[in-house]
Design a protein around this motif. Sequence first.
Motif, PDB file in Angstrom:
ATOM      1  N   ASN A 115      48.892  43.072  48.744  1.00 16.14           N
ATOM      2  CA  ASN A 115      50.152  42.412  48.398  1.00 16.14           C
ATOM      3  C   ASN A 115      50.084  41.678  47.071  1.00 16.14           C
ATOM      4  O   ASN A 115      50.971  40.913  46.744  1.00 16.14           O
ATOM      5  CB  ASN A 115      50.525  41.407  49.492  1.00 16.14           C
ATOM      6  N   LYS A 116      48.997  41.854  46.355  1.00 17.06           N
ATOM      7  CA  LYS A 116      48.823  41.148  45.085  1.00 17.06           C
ATOM      8  C   LYS A 116      48.491  42.156  43.993  1.00 17.06           C
ATOM      9  O   LYS A 116      47.330  42.294  43.601  1.00 17.06           O
ATOM     10  CB  LYS A 116      47.698  40.118  45.209  1.00 17.06           C
ATOM     11  N   PRO A 117      49.516  42.867  43.513  1.00 18.80           N
ATOM     12  CA  PRO A 117      49.235  43.966  42.575  1.00 18.80           C
ATOM     13  C   PRO A 117      48.519  43.518  41.302  1.00 18.80           C
ATOM     14  O   PRO A 117      47.657  44.239  40.804  1.00 18.80           O
ATOM     15  CB  PRO A 117      50.622  44.538  42.257  1.00 18.80           C
ATOM     16  N   GLU A 118      48.826  42.320  40.812  1.00 19.89           N
ATOM     17  CA  GLU A 118      48.189  41.879  39.567  1.00 19.89           C
ATOM     18  C   GLU A 118      46.693  41.611  39.788  1.00 19.89           C
ATOM     19  O   GLU A 118      45.852  42.039  38.990  1.00 19.89           O
ATOM     20  CB  GLU A 118      48.878  40.630  38.995  1.00 19.89           C
ATOM     21  N   ALA A 119      46.402  40.925  40.886  1.00 17.62           N
ATOM     22  CA  ALA A 119      44.995  40.647  41.190  1.00 17.62           C
ATOM     23  C   ALA A 119      44.254  41.955  41.457  1.00 17.62           C
ATOM     24  O   ALA A 119      43.114  42.158  41.024  1.00 17.62           O
ATOM     25  CB  ALA A 119      44.902  39.727  42.410  1.00 17.62           C
ATOM     26  N   ASP A 120      44.911  42.849  42.161  1.00 16.74           N
ATOM     27  CA  ASP A 120      44.319  44.146  42.478  1.00 16.74           C
ATOM     28  C   ASP A 120      43.947  44.887  41.192  1.00 16.74           C
ATOM     29  O   ASP A 120      42.849  45.429  41.054  1.00 16.74           O
ATOM     30  CB  ASP A 120      45.348  44.952  43.284  1.00 16.74           C
ATOM     31  N   ASN A 121      44.858  44.839  40.232  1.00 20.48           N
ATOM     32  CA  ASN A 121      44.631  45.518  38.960  1.00 20.48           C
ATOM     33  C   ASN A 121      43.435  44.923  38.221  1.00 20.48           C
ATOM     34  O   ASN A 121      42.552  45.638  37.748  1.00 20.48           O
ATOM     35  CB  ASN A 121      45.903  45.416  38.110  1.00 20.48           C
ATOM     36  N   LEU A 122      43.408  43.580  38.138  1.00 20.83           N
ATOM     37  CA  LEU A 122      42.312  42.941  37.396  1.00 20.83           C
ATOM     38  C   LEU A 122      40.967  43.194  38.082  1.00 20.83           C
ATOM     39  O   LEU A 122      39.961  43.459  37.424  1.00 20.83           O
ATOM     40  CB  LEU A 122      42.567  41.430  37.254  1.00 20.83           C
ATOM     41  N   ALA A 123      40.964  43.153  39.408  1.00 22.51           N
ATOM     42  CA  ALA A 123      39.719  43.435  40.132  1.00 22.51           C
ATOM     43  C   ALA A 123      39.299  44.885  39.888  1.00 22.51           C
ATOM     44  O   ALA A 123      38.112  45.193  39.726  1.00 22.51           O
ATOM     45  CB  ALA A 123      39.905  43.177  41.628  1.00 22.51           C
ATOM     46  N   GLY A 124      40.292  45.775  39.833  1.00 22.66           N
ATOM     47  CA  GLY A 124      40.003  47.197  39.575  1.00 22.66           C
ATOM     48  C   GLY A 124      39.428  47.414  38.183  1.00 22.66           C
ATOM     49  O   GLY A 124      38.513  48.220  37.994  1.00 22.66           O
ATOM     50  N   ILE A 125      39.958  46.702  37.207  1.00 22.09           N
ATOM     51  CA  ILE A 125      39.444  46.821  35.835  1.00 22.09           C
ATOM     52  C   ILE A 125      37.989  46.347  35.790  1.00 22.09           C
ATOM     53  O   ILE A 125      37.114  47.010  35.233  1.00 22.09           O
ATOM     54  CB  ILE A 125      40.318  45.996  34.854  1.00 22.09           C
ATOM     55  N   TYR A 126      37.755  45.194  36.447  1.00 22.03           N
ATOM     56  CA  TYR A 126      36.386  44.661  36.462  1.00 22.03           C
ATOM     57  C   TYR A 126      35.433  45.675  37.105  1.00 22.03           C
ATOM     58  O   TYR A 126      34.365  45.990  36.573  1.00 22.03           O
ATOM     59  CB  TYR A 126      36.350  43.339  37.236  1.00 22.03           C
ATOM     60  N   ALA A 127      35.856  46.200  38.254  1.00 25.20           N
ATOM     61  CA  ALA A 127      35.003  47.136  38.992  1.00 25.20           C
ATOM     62  C   ALA A 127      34.708  48.382  38.154  1.00 25.20           C
ATOM     63  O   ALA A 127      33.564  48.838  38.073  1.00 25.20           O
ATOM     64  CB  ALA A 127      35.676  47.520  40.306  1.00 25.20           C
ATOM     65  N   ALA A 128      35.742  48.917  37.498  1.00 23.49           N
ATOM     66  CA  ALA A 128      35.552  50.143  36.728  1.00 23.49           C
ATOM     67  C   ALA A 128      34.617  49.906  35.544  1.00 23.49           C
ATOM     68  O   ALA A 128      33.749  50.730  35.251  1.00 23.49           O
ATOM     69  CB  ALA A 128      36.899  50.668  36.239  1.00 23.49           C
ATOM     70  N   LEU A 129      34.780  48.763  34.882  1.00 23.36           N
ATOM     71  CA  LEU A 129      33.923  48.484  33.727  1.00 23.36           C
ATOM     72  C   LEU A 129      32.469  48.317  34.152  1.00 23.36           C
ATOM     73  O   LEU A 129      31.544  48.640  33.417  1.00 23.36           O
ATOM     74  CB  LEU A 129      34.380  47.194  33.032  1.00 23.36           C
ATOM     75  N   ASP A 130      32.285  47.778  35.353  1.00 25.21           N
ATOM     76  CA  ASP A 130      30.933  47.480  35.813  1.00 25.21           C
ATOM     77  C   ASP A 130      30.398  48.579  36.735  1.00 25.21           C
ATOM     78  O   ASP A 130      29.354  48.402  37.355  1.00 25.21           O
ATOM     79  CB  ASP A 130      30.947  46.124  36.544  1.00 25.21           C
ATOM     80  N   ASP A 131      31.114  49.704  36.835  1.00 27.50           N
ATOM     81  CA  ASP A 131      30.702  50.836  37.679  1.00 27.50           C
ATOM     82  C   ASP A 131      30.393  50.415  39.106  1.00 27.50           C
ATOM     83  O   ASP A 131      29.327  50.721  39.638  1.00 27.50           O
ATOM     84  CB  ASP A 131      29.461  51.541  37.081  1.00 27.50           C
ATOM     85  N   ARG A 132      31.275  49.677  39.713  1.00 25.78           N
ATOM     86  CA  ARG A 132      31.089  49.331  41.124  1.00 25.78           C
ATOM     87  C   ARG A 132      32.443  49.361  41.816  1.00 25.78           C
ATOM     88  O   ARG A 132      33.447  49.679  41.178  1.00 25.78           O
ATOM     89  CB  ARG A 132      30.442  47.963  41.252  1.00 25.78           C
ATOM     90  N   ASP A 133      32.458  49.058  43.128  1.00 26.31           N
ATOM     91  CA  ASP A 133      33.759  49.117  43.792  1.00 26.31           C
ATOM     92  C   ASP A 133      34.380  47.734  43.907  1.00 26.31           C
ATOM     93  O   ASP A 133      33.717  46.719  43.681  1.00 26.31           O
ATOM     94  CB  ASP A 133      33.684  49.852  45.140  1.00 26.31           C
ATOM     95  N   LYS A 134      35.675  47.758  44.247  1.00 21.01           N
ATOM     96  CA  LYS A 134      36.413  46.492  44.265  1.00 21.01           C
ATOM     97  C   LYS A 134      35.867  45.535  45.325  1.00 21.01           C
ATOM     98  O   LYS A 134      35.845  44.325  45.111  1.00 21.01           O
ATOM     99  CB  LYS A 134      37.902  46.763  44.545  1.00 21.01           C
ATOM    100  N   GLU A 135      35.399  46.089  46.461  1.00 20.71           N
ATOM    101  CA  GLU A 135      34.863  45.216  47.515  1.00 20.71           C
ATOM    102  C   GLU A 135      33.769  44.317  46.958  1.00 20.71           C
ATOM    103  O   GLU A 135      33.729  43.123  47.234  1.00 20.71           O
ATOM    104  CB  GLU A 135      34.244  46.040  48.667  1.00 20.71           C
ATOM    105  N   SER A 136      32.888  44.901  46.156  1.00 19.69           N
ATOM    106  CA  SER A 136      31.758  44.094  45.691  1.00 19.69           C
ATOM    107  C   SER A 136      32.225  43.060  44.670  1.00 19.69           C
ATOM    108  O   SER A 136      31.637  41.992  44.556  1.00 19.69           O
ATOM    109  CB  SER A 136      30.635  44.985  45.158  1.00 19.69           C
ATOM    110  N   VAL A 137      33.312  43.360  43.953  1.00 19.50           N
ATOM    111  CA  VAL A 137      33.870  42.362  43.028  1.00 19.50           C
ATOM    112  C   VAL A 137      34.455  41.202  43.846  1.00 19.50           C
ATOM    113  O   VAL A 137      34.208  40.026  43.553  1.00 19.50           O
ATOM    114  CB  VAL A 137      34.942  42.992  42.121  1.00 19.50           C
TER     115      VAL A 137
END
Length: 355
Positions: free
Chosen positions: A261-283
Amino acid sequence: MSSFEPLVFSGVQPTGNLQLGNYLGAIKRWVELQNSYNCIYCVVDMHALTTNPAPEKLIQHTREVVAAFLASGIDPKKHIVFNQSRVYQHAELAWIFNCIARIGWMNRMTQFKDKVGRDREKASLGLFAYPSLMAADILVYRATHVPVGEDQRQHLELTRDIAQKFNSDYSHRIESLGIGINLKAGDEIICGFFPIAEPLISETSMRIMSLRDGTKKMSKSDPSDLSRINLDDTPDDIARKIRKAKTDSGPFPETMEELKNKPEADNLAGIYAALDDRDKESVLAEFRVKQFSDFKLALIDILVEKLSCVSSELRHLKNDPAYIDSVLKDGSRRASVIAEKNMKHIRDIVGLLQD
Ligand code: TRP
Protein backbone atom coordinates in the motif's frame (compact mmCIF):
# COMPACT_ATOMS: atom_id res chain seq x y z
CA MET A 1 28.76 -27.49 -36.24
CA SER A 2 26.40 -29.63 -34.19
CA SER A 3 24.76 -26.91 -32.16
CA PHE A 4 24.49 -23.16 -32.25
CA GLU A 5 27.26 -21.11 -30.66
CA PRO A 6 25.80 -19.27 -27.69
CA LEU A 7 25.42 -15.63 -28.64
CA VAL A 8 23.55 -12.79 -26.96
CA PHE A 9 21.80 -10.15 -29.04
CA SER A 10 19.74 -7.27 -27.79
CA GLY A 11 18.47 -4.01 -29.14
CA VAL A 12 17.34 -0.75 -27.67
CA GLN A 13 15.56 2.18 -29.23
CA PRO A 14 17.46 5.44 -29.37
CA THR A 15 15.92 7.72 -26.78
CA GLY A 16 17.63 10.69 -25.21
CA ASN A 17 18.26 11.37 -21.54
CA LEU A 18 18.61 7.88 -20.23
CA GLN A 19 17.59 7.46 -16.63
CA LEU A 20 17.85 5.02 -13.77
CA GLY A 21 14.96 2.94 -15.12
CA ASN A 22 16.83 2.26 -18.35
CA TYR A 23 19.95 1.42 -16.39
CA LEU A 24 18.41 -1.00 -13.90
CA GLY A 25 15.90 -2.37 -16.41
CA ALA A 26 18.30 -3.22 -19.21
CA ILE A 27 21.80 -1.83 -19.36
CA LYS A 28 23.03 -3.31 -16.06
CA ARG A 29 21.98 -6.76 -17.25
CA TRP A 30 23.71 -6.30 -20.58
CA VAL A 31 26.90 -5.35 -18.78
CA GLU A 32 26.73 -8.51 -16.65
CA LEU A 33 26.07 -10.81 -19.62
CA GLN A 34 29.39 -9.77 -21.15
CA ASN A 35 31.13 -12.04 -18.65
CA SER A 36 29.39 -15.21 -19.84
CA TYR A 37 28.59 -14.67 -23.53
CA ASN A 38 29.72 -13.05 -26.71
CA CYS A 39 27.31 -10.14 -27.01
CA ILE A 40 26.00 -7.97 -29.81
CA TYR A 41 24.24 -4.78 -28.70
CA CYS A 42 22.38 -2.75 -31.24
CA VAL A 43 20.77 0.68 -31.26
CA VAL A 44 17.68 0.09 -33.39
CA ASP A 45 17.48 3.34 -35.30
CA MET A 46 15.32 1.81 -38.04
CA HIS A 47 12.76 0.73 -35.47
CA ALA A 48 12.78 4.31 -34.22
CA LEU A 49 11.59 5.49 -37.63
CA THR A 50 8.22 3.92 -36.86
CA THR A 51 7.61 6.89 -34.55
CA ASN A 52 8.72 9.48 -37.13
CA PRO A 53 11.34 11.23 -34.98
CA ALA A 54 12.97 14.49 -36.05
CA PRO A 55 16.13 13.52 -37.98
CA GLU A 56 18.50 15.61 -35.85
CA LYS A 57 17.02 14.08 -32.70
CA LEU A 58 17.35 10.56 -34.03
CA ILE A 59 21.06 11.09 -34.68
CA GLN A 60 21.61 12.74 -31.31
CA HIS A 61 19.72 10.03 -29.42
CA THR A 62 21.56 7.26 -31.20
CA ARG A 63 24.83 8.73 -29.96
CA GLU A 64 23.45 9.28 -26.46
CA VAL A 65 22.35 5.68 -26.04
CA VAL A 66 25.74 4.44 -27.13
CA ALA A 67 27.43 6.87 -24.73
CA ALA A 68 25.29 5.40 -21.92
CA PHE A 69 26.25 1.83 -22.90
CA LEU A 70 29.94 2.65 -22.86
CA ALA A 71 29.77 4.70 -19.67
CA SER A 72 27.99 1.79 -17.96
CA GLY A 73 30.75 -0.64 -18.84
CA ILE A 74 29.84 -2.27 -22.13
CA ASP A 75 33.12 -3.12 -23.81
CA PRO A 76 32.89 -2.38 -27.56
CA LYS A 77 36.18 -4.12 -28.30
CA LYS A 78 35.40 -7.50 -26.75
CA HIS A 79 31.76 -7.33 -27.87
CA ILE A 80 29.93 -5.51 -30.65
CA VAL A 81 28.06 -2.21 -30.37
CA PHE A 82 26.54 -0.68 -33.49
CA ASN A 83 23.51 0.99 -35.01
CA GLN A 84 21.07 -1.18 -36.92
CA SER A 85 20.77 0.83 -40.15
CA ARG A 86 24.46 0.43 -40.89
CA VAL A 87 24.06 -3.32 -41.38
CA TYR A 88 21.60 -3.46 -44.25
CA GLN A 89 21.25 -7.25 -43.94
CA HIS A 90 18.74 -6.60 -41.12
CA ALA A 91 16.38 -4.95 -43.61
CA GLU A 92 17.03 -7.63 -46.20
CA LEU A 93 16.20 -10.46 -43.82
CA ALA A 94 13.18 -8.55 -42.49
CA TRP A 95 11.72 -8.68 -46.00
CA ILE A 96 12.20 -12.42 -46.19
CA PHE A 97 10.53 -12.73 -42.79
CA ASN A 98 7.63 -10.58 -44.01
CA CYS A 99 7.04 -13.41 -46.43
CA ILE A 100 7.22 -16.03 -43.64
CA ALA A 101 5.18 -14.37 -40.89
CA ARG A 102 1.39 -14.50 -41.30
CA ILE A 103 -0.85 -11.47 -41.01
CA GLY A 104 -2.81 -13.38 -38.39
CA TRP A 105 0.31 -13.63 -36.23
CA MET A 106 1.04 -9.93 -36.53
CA ASN A 107 -2.58 -9.04 -35.76
CA ARG A 108 -2.18 -10.65 -32.36
CA MET A 109 0.67 -8.37 -31.27
CA THR A 110 -0.60 -6.54 -28.21
CA GLN A 111 2.00 -3.78 -28.42
CA PHE A 112 0.79 -2.82 -31.88
CA LYS A 113 -2.83 -2.91 -30.76
CA ASP A 114 -2.07 -0.79 -27.69
CA LYS A 115 -0.11 1.73 -29.74
CA VAL A 116 -2.65 2.26 -32.49
CA GLY A 117 -5.83 1.98 -30.48
CA ARG A 118 -8.78 2.69 -32.74
CA ASP A 119 -6.65 4.28 -35.44
CA ARG A 120 -5.43 1.06 -36.96
CA GLU A 121 -6.10 2.14 -40.53
CA LYS A 122 -3.85 5.14 -40.12
CA ALA A 123 -0.95 3.23 -38.56
CA SER A 124 2.15 2.81 -40.69
CA LEU A 125 3.00 -0.47 -42.32
CA GLY A 126 6.38 -0.18 -40.58
CA LEU A 127 4.76 -0.20 -37.16
CA PHE A 128 2.79 -3.30 -38.09
CA ALA A 129 5.89 -5.08 -39.40
CA TYR A 130 8.06 -3.94 -36.45
CA PRO A 131 8.32 -7.43 -34.91
CA SER A 132 9.44 -8.92 -38.20
CA LEU A 133 12.42 -6.54 -38.30
CA MET A 134 13.09 -7.41 -34.67
CA ALA A 135 13.19 -11.11 -35.57
CA ALA A 136 15.64 -10.27 -38.35
CA ASP A 137 17.87 -8.32 -35.92
CA ILE A 138 18.23 -11.41 -33.79
CA LEU A 139 18.32 -14.12 -36.41
CA VAL A 140 20.66 -12.48 -38.91
CA TYR A 141 23.34 -13.29 -36.29
CA ARG A 142 21.75 -16.63 -35.36
CA ALA A 143 21.69 -15.33 -31.77
CA THR A 144 20.63 -17.83 -29.13
CA HIS A 145 19.84 -15.62 -26.13
CA VAL A 146 17.97 -12.33 -26.02
CA PRO A 147 17.77 -10.24 -22.85
CA VAL A 148 14.57 -8.17 -22.95
CA GLY A 149 11.94 -6.72 -20.66
CA GLU A 150 8.65 -8.45 -19.99
CA ASP A 151 6.99 -6.14 -22.56
CA GLN A 152 8.97 -7.80 -25.34
CA ARG A 153 8.07 -11.38 -24.49
CA GLN A 154 5.43 -11.64 -27.19
CA HIS A 155 7.78 -10.25 -29.84
CA LEU A 156 10.32 -12.88 -28.85
CA GLU A 157 7.70 -15.58 -29.20
CA LEU A 158 6.96 -14.31 -32.70
CA THR A 159 10.69 -14.48 -33.45
CA ARG A 160 10.65 -18.11 -32.39
CA ASP A 161 7.60 -18.81 -34.54
CA ILE A 162 9.27 -17.22 -37.56
CA ALA A 163 12.46 -19.23 -36.98
CA GLN A 164 10.45 -22.42 -36.64
CA LYS A 165 8.37 -21.88 -39.77
CA PHE A 166 11.45 -20.92 -41.81
CA ASN A 167 13.31 -24.00 -40.57
CA SER A 168 10.45 -26.34 -41.36
CA ASP A 169 9.49 -24.74 -44.71
CA TYR A 170 13.07 -25.00 -45.93
CA SER A 171 14.36 -27.99 -43.98
CA HIS A 172 15.03 -30.13 -47.09
CA ARG A 173 16.87 -27.34 -48.82
CA ILE A 174 18.86 -26.54 -45.66
CA GLU A 175 19.79 -30.20 -45.36
CA SER A 176 20.82 -30.58 -48.97
CA LEU A 177 22.99 -27.48 -48.77
CA GLY A 178 24.63 -29.04 -45.70
CA ILE A 179 24.42 -25.88 -43.61
CA GLY A 180 21.83 -26.83 -41.01
CA ILE A 181 21.69 -28.09 -37.49
CA ASN A 182 19.45 -30.89 -36.31
CA LEU A 183 16.71 -29.46 -34.16
CA LYS A 184 13.75 -30.90 -32.35
CA ALA A 185 10.45 -29.70 -33.81
CA GLY A 186 7.70 -31.36 -31.81
CA ASP A 187 8.33 -35.12 -32.15
CA GLU A 188 10.41 -34.73 -35.26
CA ILE A 189 14.03 -33.84 -35.82
CA ILE A 190 14.41 -31.33 -38.63
CA CYS A 191 17.38 -29.67 -40.17
CA GLY A 192 17.15 -25.98 -39.34
CA PHE A 193 19.19 -22.88 -40.01
CA PHE A 194 17.94 -20.58 -37.27
CA PRO A 195 18.17 -21.20 -33.55
CA ILE A 196 14.96 -20.91 -31.53
CA ALA A 197 16.20 -17.97 -29.48
CA GLU A 198 15.65 -17.98 -25.71
CA PRO A 199 14.37 -14.85 -24.02
CA LEU A 200 16.35 -13.86 -20.93
CA ILE A 201 13.72 -11.99 -18.96
CA SER A 202 14.98 -10.81 -15.61
CA GLU A 203 12.95 -12.34 -12.81
CA THR A 204 12.59 -9.17 -10.81
CA SER A 205 11.56 -7.43 -14.01
CA MET A 206 12.56 -4.01 -12.70
CA ARG A 207 9.97 -1.34 -13.08
CA ILE A 208 11.36 1.86 -11.69
CA MET A 209 8.69 4.37 -10.81
CA SER A 210 8.68 8.16 -10.60
CA LEU A 211 10.16 9.66 -7.44
CA ARG A 212 7.15 11.99 -7.23
CA ASP A 213 4.41 9.43 -7.85
CA GLY A 214 4.99 5.77 -7.14
CA THR A 215 2.21 4.70 -9.50
CA LYS A 216 3.77 6.21 -12.63
CA LYS A 217 6.80 4.86 -14.46
CA MET A 218 10.01 6.87 -14.18
CA SER A 219 10.23 8.61 -17.52
CA LYS A 220 12.45 11.01 -19.36
CA SER A 221 9.37 12.83 -20.59
CA ASP A 222 7.98 13.67 -17.15
CA PRO A 223 8.00 17.49 -16.92
CA SER A 224 9.48 17.36 -13.42
CA ASP A 225 13.20 16.56 -13.36
CA LEU A 226 12.75 15.71 -9.68
CA SER A 227 10.75 12.67 -10.74
CA ARG A 228 13.79 10.82 -12.06
CA ILE A 229 17.50 10.11 -11.66
CA ASN A 230 19.17 10.81 -14.98
CA LEU A 231 22.23 8.77 -15.79
CA ASP A 232 24.28 11.96 -16.05
CA ASP A 233 23.10 13.46 -12.75
CA THR A 234 25.87 14.60 -10.41
CA PRO A 235 26.06 13.29 -6.82
CA ASP A 236 24.51 16.57 -5.66
CA ASP A 237 21.56 16.13 -8.04
CA ILE A 238 21.06 12.58 -6.78
CA ALA A 239 21.14 13.62 -3.11
CA ARG A 240 18.68 16.45 -3.70
CA LYS A 241 16.23 14.28 -5.64
CA ILE A 242 16.24 11.43 -3.12
CA ARG A 243 15.82 13.85 -0.21
CA LYS A 244 12.80 15.33 -1.98
CA ALA A 245 11.44 11.97 -3.14
CA LYS A 246 7.87 11.51 -2.05
CA THR A 247 7.39 9.08 0.83
CA ASP A 248 4.59 8.27 3.15
CA SER A 249 4.74 9.53 6.67
CA GLY A 250 5.86 7.19 9.41
CA PRO A 251 8.90 4.97 9.79
CA PHE A 252 10.35 2.67 7.15
CA PRO A 253 7.94 -0.18 6.37
CA GLU A 254 8.69 -3.53 7.94
CA THR A 255 6.95 -6.11 5.82
CA MET A 256 6.31 -6.82 2.16
CA GLU A 257 2.62 -6.65 3.01
CA GLU A 258 3.00 -3.05 4.18
CA LEU A 259 4.86 -2.14 1.00
CA LYS A 260 1.87 -3.11 -1.09
CA ASN A 261 0.00 0.00 0.00
CA LYS A 262 3.03 2.27 -0.12
CA PRO A 263 4.05 2.56 -3.76
CA GLU A 264 6.70 5.23 -3.14
CA ALA A 265 8.42 3.27 -0.39
CA ASP A 266 8.12 0.12 -2.47
CA ASN A 267 9.85 1.84 -5.36
CA LEU A 268 12.72 3.20 -3.27
CA ALA A 269 13.25 -0.18 -1.60
CA GLY A 270 13.23 -1.78 -5.06
CA ILE A 271 15.85 0.66 -6.35
CA TYR A 272 18.05 -0.05 -3.34
CA ALA A 273 17.65 -3.80 -3.77
CA ALA A 274 18.42 -3.71 -7.50
CA LEU A 275 21.52 -1.58 -7.05
CA ASP A 276 22.80 -3.87 -4.33
CA ASP A 277 21.81 -7.11 -6.15
CA ARG A 278 19.56 -8.38 -3.39
CA ASP A 279 15.85 -8.73 -2.76
CA LYS A 280 13.48 -6.27 -1.17
CA GLU A 281 12.92 -8.48 1.89
CA SER A 282 16.54 -8.16 2.90
CA VAL A 283 16.40 -4.37 2.43
CA LEU A 284 13.34 -4.22 4.70
CA ALA A 285 15.09 -6.38 7.26
CA GLU A 286 18.13 -4.11 7.27
CA PHE A 287 16.18 -0.90 7.79
CA ARG A 288 13.56 -2.24 10.18
CA VAL A 289 12.85 0.20 13.03
CA LYS A 290 14.99 2.87 11.35
CA GLN A 291 13.67 6.23 10.27
CA PHE A 292 12.83 6.84 6.66
CA SER A 293 15.45 9.57 6.59
CA ASP A 294 18.15 7.04 7.51
CA PHE A 295 17.08 4.82 4.67
CA LYS A 296 17.19 7.75 2.27
CA LEU A 297 20.77 8.56 3.31
CA ALA A 298 21.78 4.97 2.65
CA LEU A 299 20.00 5.06 -0.71
CA ILE A 300 21.84 8.25 -1.69
CA ASP A 301 25.14 6.58 -0.76
CA ILE A 302 24.54 3.50 -2.86
CA LEU A 303 23.23 5.50 -5.82
CA VAL A 304 26.26 7.75 -5.76
CA GLU A 305 28.58 4.79 -5.34
CA LYS A 306 27.10 2.86 -8.26
CA LEU A 307 26.32 5.75 -10.59
CA SER A 308 29.02 8.35 -10.12
CA CYS A 309 31.51 6.65 -12.45
CA VAL A 310 28.76 6.11 -15.01
CA SER A 311 27.55 9.70 -14.87
CA SER A 312 30.95 11.36 -15.05
CA GLU A 313 31.98 9.13 -17.96
CA LEU A 314 28.66 9.80 -19.65
CA ARG A 315 29.08 13.57 -19.37
CA HIS A 316 32.55 13.18 -20.85
CA LEU A 317 31.40 10.94 -23.73
CA LYS A 318 28.52 13.22 -24.63
CA ASN A 319 31.14 15.80 -25.54
CA ASP A 320 33.04 13.39 -27.75
CA PRO A 321 30.71 12.40 -30.61
CA ALA A 322 33.71 11.61 -32.83
CA TYR A 323 34.72 8.83 -30.46
CA ILE A 324 31.16 7.46 -30.32
CA ASP A 325 30.98 7.50 -34.10
CA SER A 326 34.26 5.60 -34.37
CA VAL A 327 32.92 2.92 -32.00
CA LEU A 328 29.76 2.56 -34.10
CA LYS A 329 31.70 2.39 -37.32
CA ASP A 330 33.97 -0.34 -36.03
CA GLY A 331 31.04 -2.26 -34.49
CA SER A 332 29.02 -2.06 -37.69
CA ARG A 333 31.92 -3.36 -39.74
CA ARG A 334 32.34 -6.36 -37.44
CA ALA A 335 28.58 -7.00 -37.26
CA SER A 336 28.35 -6.85 -41.07
CA VAL A 337 30.90 -9.63 -41.46
CA ILE A 338 28.75 -12.03 -39.38
CA ALA A 339 25.46 -10.85 -40.89
CA GLU A 340 26.72 -11.19 -44.48
CA LYS A 341 28.14 -14.66 -43.86
CA ASN A 342 24.71 -15.82 -42.63
CA MET A 343 22.83 -13.85 -45.27
CA LYS A 344 24.74 -15.62 -48.06
CA HIS A 345 23.41 -18.93 -46.74
CA ILE A 346 19.91 -17.51 -46.33
CA ARG A 347 19.85 -16.27 -49.94
CA ASP A 348 20.92 -19.75 -51.05
CA ILE A 349 18.25 -21.37 -48.90
CA VAL A 350 15.37 -19.31 -50.27
CA GLY A 351 16.66 -19.21 -53.84
CA LEU A 352 17.88 -15.66 -54.39
CA LEU A 353 20.57 -15.82 -57.06
CA GLN A 354 23.92 -14.30 -56.03
CA ASP A 355 27.63 -14.48 -56.86
N1 TRP B 1 11.56 -3.88 -29.51
C1 TRP B 1 12.61 -3.71 -28.54
C2 TRP B 1 12.15 -2.69 -27.49
O1 TRP B 1 11.39 -1.82 -27.79
C3 TRP B 1 13.88 -3.22 -29.18
C4 TRP B 1 14.46 -4.25 -30.10
C5 TRP B 1 14.53 -4.17 -31.45
C6 TRP B 1 15.05 -5.48 -29.73
N2 TRP B 1 15.16 -5.27 -31.97
C7 TRP B 1 15.48 -6.08 -30.94
C8 TRP B 1 15.25 -6.12 -28.51
C9 TRP B 1 16.09 -7.34 -30.93
C10 TRP B 1 15.86 -7.36 -28.50
C11 TRP B 1 16.28 -7.96 -29.72
O2 TRP B 1 12.60 -2.77 -26.37
